[in-house]
Design a protein around this motif. Structure first.
Motif, PDB file in Angstrom:
ATOM      1  N   SER A 280       0.896  -1.205   0.101  1.00 37.92           N
ATOM      2  CA  SER A 280       0.038   0.028  -0.152  1.00 37.92           C
ATOM      3  C   SER A 280       0.884   1.302  -0.054  1.00 37.92           C
ATOM      4  O   SER A 280       2.063   1.181   0.460  1.00 37.92           O
ATOM      5  CB  SER A 280      -1.081   0.176   1.331  1.00 37.92           C
ATOM      6  OG  SER A 280       0.020   0.148   2.339  1.00 37.92           O
ATOM      7  N   ALA A 281       0.466   2.285  -0.607  1.00 35.17           N
ATOM      8  CA  ALA A 281       1.052   3.344  -0.576  1.00 35.17           C
ATOM      9  C   ALA A 281       1.725   4.034   0.787  1.00 35.17           C
ATOM     10  O   ALA A 281       2.699   4.694   0.796  1.00 35.17           O
ATOM     11  CB  ALA A 281       0.245   4.682  -1.193  1.00 35.17           C
ATOM     12  N   SER A 282       0.979   3.541   1.723  1.00 33.20           N
ATOM     13  CA  SER A 282       1.461   4.114   3.095  1.00 33.20           C
ATOM     14  C   SER A 282       2.313   3.282   3.756  1.00 33.20           C
ATOM     15  O   SER A 282       3.024   3.437   4.859  1.00 33.20           O
ATOM     16  CB  SER A 282       0.276   4.535   3.986  1.00 33.20           C
ATOM     17  OG  SER A 282      -0.627   3.160   4.176  1.00 33.20           O
ATOM     18  N   GLN A 283       2.472   2.081   3.077  1.00 33.70           N
ATOM     19  CA  GLN A 283       3.393   0.976   3.806  1.00 33.70           C
ATOM     20  C   GLN A 283       4.800   1.206   3.480  1.00 33.70           C
ATOM     21  O   GLN A 283       5.243   1.256   2.304  1.00 33.70           O
ATOM     22  CB  GLN A 283       2.936  -0.417   3.327  1.00 33.70           C
ATOM     23  CG  GLN A 283       3.652  -1.484   3.665  1.00 33.70           C
ATOM     24  CD  GLN A 283       3.294  -2.858   3.248  1.00 33.70           C
ATOM     25  OE1 GLN A 283       2.500  -3.025   2.352  1.00 33.70           O
ATOM     26  NE2 GLN A 283       3.767  -4.164   3.599  1.00 33.70           N
ATOM     27  N   SER A 284       5.575   1.056   4.601  1.00 35.19           N
ATOM     28  CA  SER A 284       7.161   1.105   4.469  1.00 35.19           C
ATOM     29  C   SER A 284       7.774   0.006   4.432  1.00 35.19           C
ATOM     30  O   SER A 284       7.440  -0.959   5.206  1.00 35.19           O
ATOM     31  CB  SER A 284       7.544   2.185   5.828  1.00 35.19           C
ATOM     32  OG  SER A 284       8.699   2.541   5.367  1.00 35.19           O
ATOM     33  N   ILE A 285       8.949  -0.124   3.549  1.00 38.41           N
ATOM     34  CA  ILE A 285       9.436  -1.478   3.362  1.00 38.41           C
ATOM     35  C   ILE A 285      10.774  -1.396   3.682  1.00 38.41           C
ATOM     36  O   ILE A 285      11.429  -0.447   3.071  1.00 38.41           O
ATOM     37  CB  ILE A 285       9.163  -1.907   2.027  1.00 38.41           C
ATOM     38  CG1 ILE A 285       7.570  -2.031   1.464  1.00 38.41           C
ATOM     39  CG2 ILE A 285      10.075  -3.188   1.741  1.00 38.41           C
ATOM     40  CD1 ILE A 285       7.394  -2.173   0.229  1.00 38.41           C
ATOM     41  N   ALA A 286      11.445  -2.143   4.671  1.00 34.55           N
ATOM     42  CA  ALA A 286      12.935  -1.999   4.860  1.00 34.55           C
ATOM     43  C   ALA A 286      13.732  -2.734   4.114  1.00 34.55           C
ATOM     44  O   ALA A 286      13.225  -4.113   3.546  1.00 34.55           O
ATOM     45  CB  ALA A 286      13.074  -2.550   6.603  1.00 34.55           C
ATOM     46  N   ALA A 287      14.897  -2.059   3.786  1.00 33.38           N
ATOM     47  CA  ALA A 287      15.794  -3.018   2.827  1.00 33.38           C
ATOM     48  C   ALA A 287      17.448  -2.655   3.277  1.00 33.38           C
ATOM     49  O   ALA A 287      17.494  -1.608   4.002  1.00 33.38           O
ATOM     50  CB  ALA A 287      15.568  -2.760   1.466  1.00 33.38           C
ATOM     51  N   THR A 288      17.989  -3.379   2.841  1.00 33.09           N
ATOM     52  CA  THR A 288      19.617  -3.094   2.963  1.00 33.09           C
ATOM     53  C   THR A 288      20.204  -3.314   1.664  1.00 33.09           C
ATOM     54  O   THR A 288      19.814  -3.860   0.742  1.00 33.09           O
ATOM     55  CB  THR A 288      20.158  -4.049   3.949  1.00 33.09           C
ATOM     56  OG1 THR A 288      20.250  -5.217   3.798  1.00 33.09           O
ATOM     57  CG2 THR A 288      19.696  -3.610   5.614  1.00 33.09           C
ATOM     58  N   GLY A 289      21.490  -2.665   1.345  1.00 30.91           N
ATOM     59  CA  GLY A 289      22.332  -2.878   0.263  1.00 30.91           C
ATOM     60  C   GLY A 289      23.350  -2.031   0.310  1.00 30.91           C
ATOM     61  O   GLY A 289      23.994  -1.505   1.305  1.00 30.91           O
ATOM     62  N   THR A 290      24.086  -1.997  -1.010  1.00 28.00           N
ATOM     63  CA  THR A 290      25.320  -1.306  -1.197  1.00 28.00           C
ATOM     64  C   THR A 290      25.143  -0.155  -2.249  1.00 28.00           C
ATOM     65  O   THR A 290      24.556  -0.737  -3.440  1.00 28.00           O
ATOM     66  CB  THR A 290      26.444  -2.041  -1.422  1.00 28.00           C
ATOM     67  OG1 THR A 290      26.619  -2.942  -0.405  1.00 28.00           O
ATOM     68  CG2 THR A 290      27.831  -1.452  -1.588  1.00 28.00           C
ATOM     69  N   VAL A 291      25.553   0.996  -1.872  1.00 29.59           N
ATOM     70  CA  VAL A 291      25.221   2.186  -3.104  1.00 29.59           C
ATOM     71  C   VAL A 291      26.447   1.837  -4.214  1.00 29.59           C
ATOM     72  O   VAL A 291      27.438   1.655  -3.951  1.00 29.59           O
ATOM     73  CB  VAL A 291      25.492   3.537  -2.642  1.00 29.59           C
ATOM     74  CG1 VAL A 291      25.517   4.413  -3.552  1.00 29.59           C
ATOM     75  CG2 VAL A 291      24.543   3.721  -1.384  1.00 29.59           C
ATOM     76  N   ARG A 292      25.792   1.722  -5.450  1.00 32.19           N
ATOM     77  CA  ARG A 292      26.692   1.647  -6.696  1.00 32.19           C
ATOM     78  C   ARG A 292      26.936   2.736  -7.595  1.00 32.19           C
ATOM     79  O   ARG A 292      27.795   2.781  -8.323  1.00 32.19           O
ATOM     80  CB  ARG A 292      26.291   0.333  -7.388  1.00 32.19           C
ATOM     81  CG  ARG A 292      26.229  -1.053  -6.698  1.00 32.19           C
ATOM     82  CD  ARG A 292      27.762  -1.167  -6.506  1.00 32.19           C
ATOM     83  NE  ARG A 292      27.853  -2.672  -5.532  1.00 32.19           N
ATOM     84  CZ  ARG A 292      28.725  -2.804  -4.601  1.00 32.19           C
ATOM     85  NH1 ARG A 292      29.784  -1.942  -4.517  1.00 32.19           N
ATOM     86  NH2 ARG A 292      28.881  -4.060  -4.168  1.00 32.19           N
ATOM     87  N   GLY A 293      25.725   3.780  -7.437  1.00 30.56           N
ATOM     88  CA  GLY A 293      25.883   4.863  -8.423  1.00 30.56           C
ATOM     89  C   GLY A 293      25.052   5.959  -7.677  1.00 30.56           C
ATOM     90  O   GLY A 293      24.123   5.503  -6.940  1.00 30.56           O
TER      91      GLY A 293
END
Length: 114
Positions: free
Chosen positions: A36-49
């Motif tokens: 949903s538009a109000s749902q926040s999704i957590a994620a992790t990663g490495t910036v490549r650009g």
């Protein structure tokens, strides 16, 4: 779908070649349940650009179970362009996504992980 796969494959190869180019933003639906538009999704990663002018980041993100996305390199637009100043290429980050009205996922929060 085949085109998205090819773009992802090319983006994985680009950092190794020295390319920091960001691919065209697309709505990525990898069989995901729509958030949903109000749902926040957590994620992790490495910036490549980093595209400061465009307000975009290319991130090699870890799997995102909430969206059923495997690990891949993707472009993400920033909900607020000033967030681009918080990170640089090579930073390990945790971030939150929200789905925009157009179906693309925007980064609403991002921070460097020590």
């Amino acid at each position: 779908m085949k085109k998205q796969w090819l773009i992802s494959l090319l983006l994985i190869a680009l950092p190794g070649i020295g390319g920091g180019a960001l691919a065209a933003e697309q709505s990525h639906d990898h069989g995901a349940t729509r958030a949903s538009a109000s749902q926040s999704i957590a994620a992790t990663g490495t910036v490549r650009g980093v595209d400061a002018a465009g307000g975009k980041l290319a991130i090699d993100h870890d799997p995102i179970p909430a969206l059923k996305w495997p690990r891949m390199v993707m472009d993400f637009r920033l909900a607020d362009k000033t967030l681009v100043g918080k990170v640089k290429v090579g930073d390990r980050v945790k971030f939150e996504l929200r789905e925009s009205e157009k179906g693309a996922y925007l980064i609403t929060v991002i921070e460097v992980v020590p």
